[in-house]
Scaffold this motif. Structure first.
Motif, short mmCIF file in Angstrom:
data_model
loop_
_atom_site.label_atom_id
_atom_site.label_comp_id
_atom_site.label_asym_id
_atom_site.label_seq_id
_atom_site.Cartn_x
_atom_site.Cartn_y
_atom_site.Cartn_z
N ASN A 171 15.80 -3.37 8.49
CA ASN A 171 14.30 -3.89 8.35
C ASN A 171 13.60 -4.63 7.29
O ASN A 171 12.34 -4.37 6.95
CB ASN A 171 13.95 -2.61 8.00
CG ASN A 171 13.82 -1.43 9.04
OD1 ASN A 171 12.91 -1.41 10.16
ND2 ASN A 171 15.10 -0.71 8.75
N TYR A 199 8.20 -1.09 2.53
CA TYR A 199 8.75 0.51 3.56
C TYR A 199 8.21 1.57 1.82
O TYR A 199 9.16 1.19 0.89
CB TYR A 199 10.31 1.38 3.87
CG TYR A 199 9.80 0.96 5.73
CD1 TYR A 199 10.06 1.68 6.52
CD2 TYR A 199 10.55 -0.19 5.24
CE1 TYR A 199 9.65 1.67 7.24
CE2 TYR A 199 10.43 -0.92 6.94
CZ TYR A 199 10.45 0.35 8.02
OH TYR A 199 10.44 -0.14 9.05
N GLU A 210 8.26 7.26 3.59
CA GLU A 210 8.43 6.71 5.01
C GLU A 210 10.40 6.29 5.30
O GLU A 210 10.66 6.73 5.57
CB GLU A 210 7.84 5.29 5.05
CG GLU A 210 6.48 5.26 4.80
CD GLU A 210 5.69 3.85 5.22
OE1 GLU A 210 4.68 3.34 5.61
OE2 GLU A 210 6.72 2.47 4.15
N SER A 261 11.55 10.24 5.71
CA SER A 261 11.10 10.05 7.44
C SER A 261 12.03 9.70 8.23
O SER A 261 12.58 10.35 8.98
CB SER A 261 9.57 10.34 7.36
OG SER A 261 9.21 10.35 8.51
N GLU A 262 11.44 8.51 8.13
CA GLU A 262 13.06 7.54 9.00
C GLU A 262 14.66 7.69 8.70
O GLU A 262 15.56 7.98 10.20
CB GLU A 262 12.97 6.22 8.50
CG GLU A 262 11.74 6.05 8.98
CD GLU A 262 11.59 5.39 9.97
OE1 GLU A 262 12.52 5.19 11.55
OE2 GLU A 262 10.15 5.28 10.83
#
Length: 86
Positions: free
Chosen positions: A24, A33, A37, A40-41
């Motif tokens: 990413n 990020y 986050e 959560s991902e």
């Protein structure tokens, strides 16, 4: 095979965090990020993400720019040739 070795050394969740960050990152190496986050991902705990980020910082793989922003600091040829990491 190499990923399986890293999973044995670091644990599957830390390897998942590393893979997530690497895949990413923007072309300039920037990763944007927040810890929550990433949790959560990937459905991983906050301590796991924090430990992984600290490890990568200590090893000189990433540098924290500000909250939620990191930058890959490895040279591209080192990312392609794992033998050069050690």
């Amino acid at each position: 095979m190499v990923i399986e070795i890293f999973k044995q050394i670091l644990g599957e969740k830390k390897v998942a965090v590393i893979e997530f960050l690497a895949s990413n990152a923007y072309e300039d190496g920037t990763i944007k990020y927040k810890i929550t986050e990433i949790c959560s991902e990937l459905n991983v705990s906050k301590p796991t993400v924090i430990e992984t980020l600290k490890l990568l910082e200590q090893k000189g793989v990433i540098k924290k720019i500000k909250t939620g922003v990191y930058k890959l600091t490895l040279e591209p040829q080192k990312l392609q040739n794992p033998q050069m990491l050690g």
